[in-house]
Design a protein around this motif. Sequence first.
Motif, PDB file in Angstrom:
ATOM      1  N   ASP A 283      17.147 -27.384  17.830  1.00 12.83           N
ATOM      2  CA  ASP A 283      16.181 -28.596  17.802  1.00 12.83           C
ATOM      3  C   ASP A 283      16.569 -30.062  17.238  1.00 12.83           C
ATOM      4  N   VAL A 284      16.632 -31.076  18.104  1.00 13.50           N
ATOM      5  CA  VAL A 284      16.939 -32.286  17.691  1.00 13.50           C
ATOM      6  C   VAL A 284      15.936 -33.040  16.871  1.00 13.50           C
ATOM      7  N   PHE A 285      15.741 -33.828  15.834  1.00  7.36           N
ATOM      8  CA  PHE A 285      14.747 -34.251  15.098  1.00  7.36           C
ATOM      9  C   PHE A 285      15.279 -35.891  14.904  1.00  7.36           C
ATOM     10  N   SER A 286      14.568 -36.797  14.961  1.00  7.70           N
ATOM     11  CA  SER A 286      14.866 -38.175  14.768  1.00  7.70           C
ATOM     12  C   SER A 286      14.642 -38.331  13.298  1.00  7.70           C
ATOM     13  N   GLY A 287      15.793 -39.006  12.300  1.00 12.51           N
ATOM     14  CA  GLY A 287      15.668 -39.295  11.147  1.00 12.51           C
ATOM     15  C   GLY A 287      15.282 -40.738  10.782  1.00 12.51           C
ATOM     16  N   ASP A 288      15.016 -41.437  12.019  1.00 13.02           N
ATOM     17  CA  ASP A 288      14.755 -42.838  11.959  1.00 13.02           C
ATOM     18  C   ASP A 288      13.261 -43.129  12.631  1.00 13.02           C
ATOM     19  N   ASP A 289      12.341 -43.524  11.881  1.00  9.29           N
ATOM     20  CA  ASP A 289      11.049 -43.724  12.508  1.00  9.29           C
ATOM     21  C   ASP A 289      10.996 -44.605  13.699  1.00  9.29           C
ATOM     22  N   PHE A 290      11.735 -45.628  13.656  1.00 14.75           N
ATOM     23  CA  PHE A 290      11.978 -46.486  14.710  1.00 14.75           C
ATOM     24  C   PHE A 290      12.455 -46.204  16.049  1.00 14.75           C
ATOM     25  N   ASN A 291      13.096 -45.165  16.120  1.00 12.99           N
ATOM     26  CA  ASN A 291      13.581 -44.534  17.196  1.00 12.99           C
ATOM     27  C   ASN A 291      13.189 -43.136  17.339  1.00 12.99           C
ATOM     28  N   ALA A 292      12.134 -42.449  16.836  1.00 10.16           N
ATOM     29  CA  ALA A 292      11.426 -41.405  17.067  1.00 10.16           C
ATOM     30  C   ALA A 292      11.047 -40.953  18.346  1.00 10.16           C
ATOM     31  N   LEU A 293      10.170 -42.300  19.018  1.00  6.26           N
ATOM     32  CA  LEU A 293       9.603 -42.011  20.256  1.00  6.26           C
ATOM     33  C   LEU A 293      10.698 -41.731  21.392  1.00  6.26           C
ATOM     34  N   ALA A 294      11.733 -42.733  21.305  1.00  6.68           N
ATOM     35  CA  ALA A 294      12.901 -42.677  22.253  1.00  6.68           C
ATOM     36  C   ALA A 294      13.636 -41.289  22.109  1.00  6.68           C
ATOM     37  N   THR A 295      13.905 -40.783  21.013  1.00  8.64           N
ATOM     38  CA  THR A 295      14.619 -39.442  20.569  1.00  8.64           C
ATOM     39  C   THR A 295      13.462 -38.257  21.196  1.00  8.64           C
ATOM     40  N   MET A 296      12.332 -38.279  21.119  1.00  5.23           N
ATOM     41  CA  MET A 296      11.573 -37.340  21.812  1.00  5.23           C
ATOM     42  C   MET A 296      11.588 -37.514  23.440  1.00  5.23           C
ATOM     43  N   GLN A 297      11.604 -38.622  23.782  1.00  7.87           N
ATOM     44  CA  GLN A 297      11.755 -38.823  25.355  1.00  7.87           C
ATOM     45  C   GLN A 297      12.933 -38.276  25.683  1.00  7.87           C
ATOM     46  N   ALA A 298      14.068 -38.297  24.788  1.00  6.78           N
ATOM     47  CA  ALA A 298      15.155 -37.672  25.163  1.00  6.78           C
ATOM     48  C   ALA A 298      15.364 -36.241  25.134  1.00  6.78           C
ATOM     49  N   GLY A 299      14.222 -35.834  24.589  1.00  5.30           N
ATOM     50  CA  GLY A 299      14.170 -33.995  24.560  1.00  5.30           C
ATOM     51  C   GLY A 299      14.270 -33.729  23.063  1.00  5.30           C
ATOM     52  N   GLY A 300      14.043 -34.529  22.134  1.00  5.10           N
ATOM     53  CA  GLY A 300      13.942 -34.335  20.809  1.00  5.10           C
ATOM     54  C   GLY A 300      12.519 -33.822  20.483  1.00  5.10           C
ATOM     55  N   LYS A 301      12.388 -32.964  19.319  1.00  7.19           N
ATOM     56  CA  LYS A 301      11.172 -32.190  18.937  1.00  7.19           C
ATOM     57  C   LYS A 301      10.431 -32.934  17.988  1.00  7.19           C
ATOM     58  N   GLY A 302      10.749 -34.080  17.461  1.00  3.88           N
ATOM     59  CA  GLY A 302       9.932 -34.812  16.471  1.00  3.88           C
ATOM     60  C   GLY A 302      10.513 -35.452  15.763  1.00  3.88           C
ATOM     61  N   VAL A 303      10.186 -36.001  14.476  1.00  4.23           N
ATOM     62  CA  VAL A 303      10.717 -36.717  13.470  1.00  4.23           C
ATOM     63  C   VAL A 303      10.451 -36.344  12.140  1.00  4.23           C
ATOM     64  N   ILE A 304      11.403 -36.617  11.207  1.00  3.51           N
ATOM     65  CA  ILE A 304      11.362 -36.383   9.825  1.00  3.51           C
ATOM     66  C   ILE A 304      11.132 -37.867   9.477  1.00  3.51           C
ATOM     67  N   SER A 305       9.819 -38.257   8.785  1.00  8.92           N
ATOM     68  CA  SER A 305       9.401 -39.575   8.869  1.00  8.92           C
ATOM     69  C   SER A 305       9.090 -39.883   7.369  1.00  8.92           C
ATOM     70  N   VAL A 306       9.609 -41.211   7.187  1.00  9.38           N
ATOM     71  CA  VAL A 306       9.109 -42.108   6.244  1.00  9.38           C
ATOM     72  C   VAL A 306       7.650 -42.595   6.225  1.00  9.38           C
ATOM     73  N   SER A 307       7.450 -43.205   7.546  1.00 13.74           N
ATOM     74  CA  SER A 307       6.303 -43.872   7.618  1.00 13.74           C
ATOM     75  C   SER A 307       5.089 -42.830   7.543  1.00 13.74           C
ATOM     76  N   ALA A 308       5.324 -41.688   7.690  1.00 12.36           N
ATOM     77  CA  ALA A 308       4.171 -40.565   7.753  1.00 12.36           C
ATOM     78  C   ALA A 308       3.450 -40.561   6.375  1.00 12.36           C
ATOM     79  N   ASN A 309       4.293 -40.977   5.259  1.00 17.84           N
ATOM     80  CA  ASN A 309       3.835 -41.085   3.962  1.00 17.84           C
ATOM     81  C   ASN A 309       2.420 -41.798   3.818  1.00 17.84           C
ATOM     82  N   VAL A 310       2.435 -42.926   4.814  1.00 18.48           N
ATOM     83  CA  VAL A 310       1.329 -43.800   4.657  1.00 18.48           C
ATOM     84  C   VAL A 310       0.213 -43.896   5.882  1.00 18.48           C
ATOM     85  N   VAL A 311       0.833 -43.477   6.989  1.00 15.73           N
ATOM     86  CA  VAL A 311       0.229 -43.187   8.270  1.00 15.73           C
ATOM     87  C   VAL A 311       0.417 -41.854   8.885  1.00 15.73           C
TER      88      VAL A 311
END
Length: 295
Positions: free
Chosen positions: A186-214
């Motif tokens: 599986d491919v995960f985004s390591g950048d919140d700013f392109n997480a959505l685009a990565t999932m649209q390309a077939g990625g399975k999620g994001v390892i997120s900094v922003s998720a700490n606060v939202v």
Amino acid sequence: MFRGSMVAMVTPMQAQDGVRDPVDEEGLARLVDYHVEHGTDAIVAVGTTGESATLNYAEHERVIRIVVEAAAGRIPVIGGTGANSTWEAIELTRSAHKSGCDGALLVVPYYNKPTQQGLIEHFSAIAEAVPIPQILYNVPGRTGCDMLPETVARLAELPNIVGIKEAQGTVERARELVERCGDLIDVFSGDDFNALATMQAGGKGVISVSANVVPRQMHELCAAALAGDYEQASAINAQLSALHQALFSESNPIPVKWAAEQLGLIGPGIRLPLTRLAVEHQERVRAALTQAGAR
């Protein structure tokens, strides 16, 4: 195996002198509860955002153990166990496995700039030594070494390498990885700013900094994207986009620890050479938190 919004969780510390600020173990357990309650899909303990570079070996192991115990099977825990020494990475990964982690996140060795063959041998040695599911982590902006897609494709053939956190910074890289390796890992985004685009390309999620606060918003963004509801995911992403950028106004995890402190989630502790967020960036982060609906 892992999906959705996986928080790269901060490590709370008690403010002391900025050099020896002790880990706030009770605060750490409370953070785990917070993420379980707010929908986070998995926790990465002691990654870059968790100040792995400022913790000593014993602290590194203990933080992972506390997170696993606090999670108590309610949420998957991935231990950050990478190192620029293959032997140290093996030992940290063994420790995480013994502690009960569901997986390990292994950063590309930093500073010593290995060759692509060196990366293959490094990650292969860890995979062969420890049976825990393993996620590769490519972040050339920090490590000084870019793990190329053809290298990832070779490593993807190993059965317990199950994913890659790709933080090279472009959606094109994520798309190439999905095309080359998507049936193996599986491919995960390591950048919140392109997480959505990565999932649209077939990625399975994001390892997120922003998720700490939202955390709730990041979970909902990922859930919508993975369900193919890109209209809803895009609406959430638009609300969060300023936050994704503001949390990198200084080196991570400086802004996100300040933001989490403002929300009452952690205290002010952070270890040198990291410092508190400079005053000139604070209003930008505060405004982005408000826009994102953080509370």
